[in-house]
Design a protein around this motif. Structure first.
Motif, PDB file in Angstrom:
ATOM      1  N   PRO A   1      47.474  23.718  52.724  1.00  4.92           N
ATOM      2  CA  PRO A   1      46.526  22.940  51.923  1.00  4.92           C
ATOM      3  C   PRO A   1      47.040  22.779  50.495  1.00  4.92           C
ATOM      4  O   PRO A   1      47.638  23.696  49.936  1.00  4.92           O
ATOM      5  CB  PRO A   1      45.244  23.755  51.956  1.00  4.92           C
ATOM      6  N   SER A   2      46.816  21.602  49.939  1.00  2.00           N
ATOM      7  CA  SER A   2      47.292  21.361  48.577  1.00  2.00           C
ATOM      8  C   SER A   2      46.402  22.082  47.576  1.00  2.00           C
ATOM      9  O   SER A   2      45.224  22.327  47.829  1.00  2.00           O
ATOM     10  CB  SER A   2      47.311  19.867  48.275  1.00  2.00           C
ATOM     11  N   ARG A   3      46.985  22.385  46.458  1.00  2.00           N
ATOM     12  CA  ARG A   3      46.225  23.030  45.393  1.00  2.00           C
ATOM     13  C   ARG A   3      45.409  21.968  44.675  1.00  2.00           C
ATOM     14  O   ARG A   3      45.800  20.806  44.628  1.00  2.00           O
ATOM     15  CB  ARG A   3      47.182  23.686  44.407  1.00  2.00           C
ATOM     16  N   PRO A   4      44.295  22.382  44.077  1.00  2.00           N
ATOM     17  CA  PRO A   4      43.505  21.391  43.333  1.00  2.00           C
ATOM     18  C   PRO A   4      44.327  20.844  42.162  1.00  2.00           C
ATOM     19  O   PRO A   4      45.035  21.581  41.484  1.00  2.00           O
ATOM     20  CB  PRO A   4      42.295  22.176  42.840  1.00  2.00           C
ATOM     21  N   LYS A   5      44.236  19.543  41.973  1.00  2.00           N
ATOM     22  CA  LYS A   5      45.009  18.891  40.912  1.00  2.00           C
ATOM     23  C   LYS A   5      44.396  19.144  39.539  1.00  2.00           C
ATOM     24  O   LYS A   5      45.085  19.143  38.536  1.00  2.00           O
ATOM     25  CB  LYS A   5      45.060  17.378  41.159  1.00  2.00           C
ATOM     26  N   TYR A   6      43.096  19.340  39.522  1.00  2.00           N
ATOM     27  CA  TYR A   6      42.420  19.492  38.244  1.00  2.00           C
ATOM     28  C   TYR A   6      41.420  20.631  38.338  1.00  2.00           C
ATOM     29  O   TYR A   6      40.591  20.671  39.247  1.00  2.00           O
ATOM     30  CB  TYR A   6      41.700  18.185  37.870  1.00  2.00           C
ATOM     31  N   VAL A   7      41.506  21.561  37.435  1.00  2.00           N
ATOM     32  CA  VAL A   7      40.559  22.673  37.393  1.00  2.00           C
ATOM     33  C   VAL A   7      39.551  22.377  36.281  1.00  2.00           C
ATOM     34  O   VAL A   7      39.927  22.139  35.137  1.00  2.00           O
ATOM     35  CB  VAL A   7      41.286  24.003  37.108  1.00  2.00           C
ATOM     36  N   VAL A   8      38.295  22.356  36.655  1.00  2.00           N
ATOM     37  CA  VAL A   8      37.244  22.069  35.683  1.00  2.00           C
ATOM     38  C   VAL A   8      37.130  23.250  34.722  1.00  2.00           C
ATOM     39  O   VAL A   8      36.962  24.392  35.135  1.00  2.00           O
ATOM     40  CB  VAL A   8      35.888  21.815  36.388  1.00  2.00           C
ATOM     41  N   ARG A   9      37.251  22.972  33.469  1.00  2.00           N
ATOM     42  CA  ARG A   9      37.135  24.014  32.448  1.00  2.00           C
ATOM     43  C   ARG A   9      35.771  23.886  31.779  1.00  2.00           C
ATOM     44  O   ARG A   9      35.273  22.788  31.552  1.00  2.00           O
ATOM     45  CB  ARG A   9      38.244  23.877  31.429  1.00  2.00           C
ATOM     46  N   VAL A  10      35.204  25.033  31.480  1.00  2.00           N
ATOM     47  CA  VAL A  10      33.866  25.060  30.913  1.00  2.00           C
ATOM     48  C   VAL A  10      33.889  25.888  29.625  1.00  2.00           C
ATOM     49  O   VAL A  10      34.506  26.953  29.579  1.00  2.00           O
ATOM     50  CB  VAL A  10      32.863  25.690  31.909  1.00  2.00           C
ATOM     51  N   ILE A  11      33.233  25.395  28.619  1.00  2.00           N
ATOM     52  CA  ILE A  11      33.091  26.149  27.381  1.00  2.00           C
ATOM     53  C   ILE A  11      31.730  26.837  27.432  1.00  2.00           C
ATOM     54  O   ILE A  11      30.695  26.195  27.594  1.00  2.00           O
ATOM     55  CB  ILE A  11      33.193  25.224  26.152  1.00  2.00           C
ATOM     56  N   LEU A  12      31.775  28.164  27.351  1.00  2.00           N
ATOM     57  CA  LEU A  12      30.549  28.954  27.437  1.00  2.00           C
ATOM     58  C   LEU A  12      30.036  29.306  26.044  1.00  2.00           C
ATOM     59  O   LEU A  12      30.817  29.473  25.110  1.00  2.00           O
ATOM     60  CB  LEU A  12      30.822  30.256  28.192  1.00  2.00           C
ATOM     61  N   ASP A  13      28.733  29.461  25.985  1.00  2.00           N
ATOM     62  CA  ASP A  13      28.186  29.968  24.720  1.00  2.00           C
ATOM     63  C   ASP A  13      28.474  31.471  24.668  1.00  2.00           C
ATOM     64  O   ASP A  13      28.762  32.108  25.672  1.00  2.00           O
ATOM     65  CB  ASP A  13      26.688  29.664  24.611  1.00  2.00           C
ATOM     66  N   GLN A  14      28.380  32.049  23.505  1.00  2.74           N
ATOM     67  CA  GLN A  14      28.778  33.432  23.283  1.00  2.74           C
ATOM     68  C   GLN A  14      27.951  34.420  24.119  1.00  2.74           C
ATOM     69  O   GLN A  14      28.472  35.383  24.656  1.00  2.74           O
ATOM     70  CB  GLN A  14      28.645  33.751  21.792  1.00  2.74           C
ATOM     71  N   GLU A  15      26.680  34.158  24.267  1.00  2.00           N
ATOM     72  CA  GLU A  15      25.802  35.058  25.015  1.00  2.00           C
ATOM     73  C   GLU A  15      26.200  35.116  26.499  1.00  2.00           C
ATOM     74  O   GLU A  15      26.300  36.186  27.090  1.00  2.00           O
ATOM     75  CB  GLU A  15      24.350  34.576  24.875  1.00  2.00           C
ATOM     76  N   THR A  16      26.441  33.966  27.104  1.00  2.00           N
ATOM     77  CA  THR A  16      26.843  33.906  28.513  1.00  2.00           C
ATOM     78  C   THR A  16      28.202  34.578  28.712  1.00  2.00           C
ATOM     79  O   THR A  16      28.413  35.302  29.689  1.00  2.00           O
ATOM     80  CB  THR A  16      26.906  32.430  28.998  1.00  2.00           C
ATOM     81  N   ALA A  17      29.117  34.342  27.782  1.00  2.00           N
ATOM     82  CA  ALA A  17      30.441  34.960  27.871  1.00  2.00           C
ATOM     83  C   ALA A  17      30.330  36.476  27.829  1.00  2.00           C
ATOM     84  O   ALA A  17      31.010  37.182  28.589  1.00  2.00           O
ATOM     85  CB  ALA A  17      31.331  34.447  26.740  1.00  2.00           C
ATOM     86  N   LYS A  18      29.475  37.024  26.977  1.00  4.23           N
ATOM     87  CA  LYS A  18      29.296  38.473  26.885  1.00  4.23           C
ATOM     88  C   LYS A  18      28.704  39.031  28.179  1.00  4.23           C
ATOM     89  O   LYS A  18      29.108  40.097  28.653  1.00  4.23           O
ATOM     90  CB  LYS A  18      28.402  38.821  25.698  1.00  4.23           C
ATOM     91  N   LYS A  19      27.739  38.316  28.771  1.00  3.32           N
ATOM     92  CA  LYS A  19      27.143  38.760  30.033  1.00  3.32           C
ATOM     93  C   LYS A  19      28.195  38.797  31.141  1.00  3.32           C
ATOM     94  O   LYS A  19      28.257  39.741  31.927  1.00  3.32           O
ATOM     95  CB  LYS A  19      26.005  37.820  30.448  1.00  3.32           C
ATOM     96  N   MET A  20      29.019  37.757  31.210  1.00  2.00           N
ATOM     97  CA  MET A  20      30.079  37.694  32.234  1.00  2.00           C
ATOM     98  C   MET A  20      31.089  38.813  32.039  1.00  2.00           C
ATOM     99  O   MET A  20      31.529  39.449  33.005  1.00  2.00           O
ATOM    100  CB  MET A  20      30.780  36.325  32.216  1.00  2.00           C
ATOM    101  N   LEU A  21      31.456  39.078  30.811  1.00  4.32           N
ATOM    102  CA  LEU A  21      32.413  40.133  30.499  1.00  4.32           C
ATOM    103  C   LEU A  21      31.839  41.499  30.888  1.00  4.32           C
ATOM    104  O   LEU A  21      32.524  42.328  31.496  1.00  4.32           O
ATOM    105  CB  LEU A  21      32.763  40.104  29.006  1.00  4.32           C
ATOM    106  N   LYS A  22      30.559  41.731  30.564  1.00  2.06           N
ATOM    107  CA  LYS A  22      29.907  42.990  30.909  1.00  2.06           C
ATOM    108  C   LYS A  22      29.844  43.160  32.428  1.00  2.06           C
ATOM    109  O   LYS A  22      30.140  44.224  32.961  1.00  2.06           O
ATOM    110  CB  LYS A  22      28.485  43.055  30.307  1.00  2.06           C
ATOM    111  N   THR A  23      29.484  42.098  33.133  1.00  2.00           N
ATOM    112  CA  THR A  23      29.397  42.155  34.600  1.00  2.00           C
ATOM    113  C   THR A  23      30.749  42.452  35.210  1.00  2.00           C
ATOM    114  O   THR A  23      30.865  43.260  36.137  1.00  2.00           O
ATOM    115  CB  THR A  23      28.850  40.798  35.147  1.00  2.00           C
ATOM    116  N   SER A  24      31.796  41.809  34.703  1.00  5.09           N
ATOM    117  CA  SER A  24      33.125  42.056  35.263  1.00  5.09           C
ATOM    118  C   SER A  24      33.605  43.472  34.997  1.00  5.09           C
ATOM    119  O   SER A  24      34.263  44.076  35.821  1.00  5.09           O
ATOM    120  CB  SER A  24      34.137  41.033  34.717  1.00  5.09           C
ATOM    121  N   ARG A  25      33.232  44.033  33.833  1.00  4.77           N
ATOM    122  CA  ARG A  25      33.604  45.422  33.531  1.00  4.77           C
ATOM    123  C   ARG A  25      32.840  46.390  34.433  1.00  4.77           C
ATOM    124  O   ARG A  25      33.349  47.428  34.819  1.00  4.77           O
ATOM    125  CB  ARG A  25      33.332  45.738  32.074  1.00  4.77           C
TER     126      ARG A  25
END
Length: 167
Positions: A140-164
């Motif tokens: 299968p071919s790889r996706p040609k374009y990866v959708v990038r998203v800019i997160l607000d600071q609060e969401t980024a902190k929640k994601m970082l905490k969850t991953s840790r």
């Protein structure tokens, strides 16, 4: 002591004809000779000619794995195109040792199988053409374009905490 198959085929035409009718080769299968020839061909085709480099050593580890798999199923190297297709399907569904194989890994195995059969034919340890010719693995071919998203600071902190927390 017994005489070797190659000598017997040369000395006894009736034996040689029976081998030909069965589709068998005159030469006994010697995996060490196949491995040496395989390594030489791999180096010849590679852009990096270092025989102790990581790339070449990795290809030889792949040879050993594919050889082990092949010897379990077809120790006499009597393999048809259908057998190769069945092997690829088995690798897709059940894998070899670590579960089902991804398409790219199966493609590497198929390339190694194709080259093993090519070497065995050159050394007259196998007859009837290369059974891996015409068998393919669709990757299968790889996706040609990866959708990038800019997160607000609060969401980024929640994601970082969850991953840790997952560690």
């Amino acid at each position: 002591k017994y005489i070797k198959r190659e000598s017997a085929a040369k000395a006894f035409p009736l034996y040689r004809d029976s081998l030909l009718n069965k589709g068998e080769s005159f030469v006994d299968i010697d995996w060490e000779v196949i491995k040496e020839t395989y390594a030489t061909k791999r180096l010849f085709k590679a852009s990096d000619k270092d025989e102790i480099g990581d790339n070449h050593l990795g290809k030889m580890v792949l040879f050993d794995r594919v050889k082990e798999f092949l010897v379990k199923r077809h120790p006499d190297l009597r393999v048809s195109k259908t057998d190769v297709q069945r092997m690829m399907l088995d690798l897709q569904h059940t894998g070899h040792q670590n579960g089902p194989m991804r398409a790219q890994t199966r493609a590497h195995w198929l390339y190694a199988l194709r080259m093993i059969f090519e070497v065995a034919e050159e050394l007259q340890m196998m007859t009837g053409g290369n059974p891996a010719d015409g068998v393919t693995v669709s990757i299968p071919s790889r996706p040609k374009y990866v959708v990038r998203v800019i997160l607000d600071q609060e969401t980024a902190k929640k994601m970082l905490k969850t991953s840790r927390d997952m560690l």
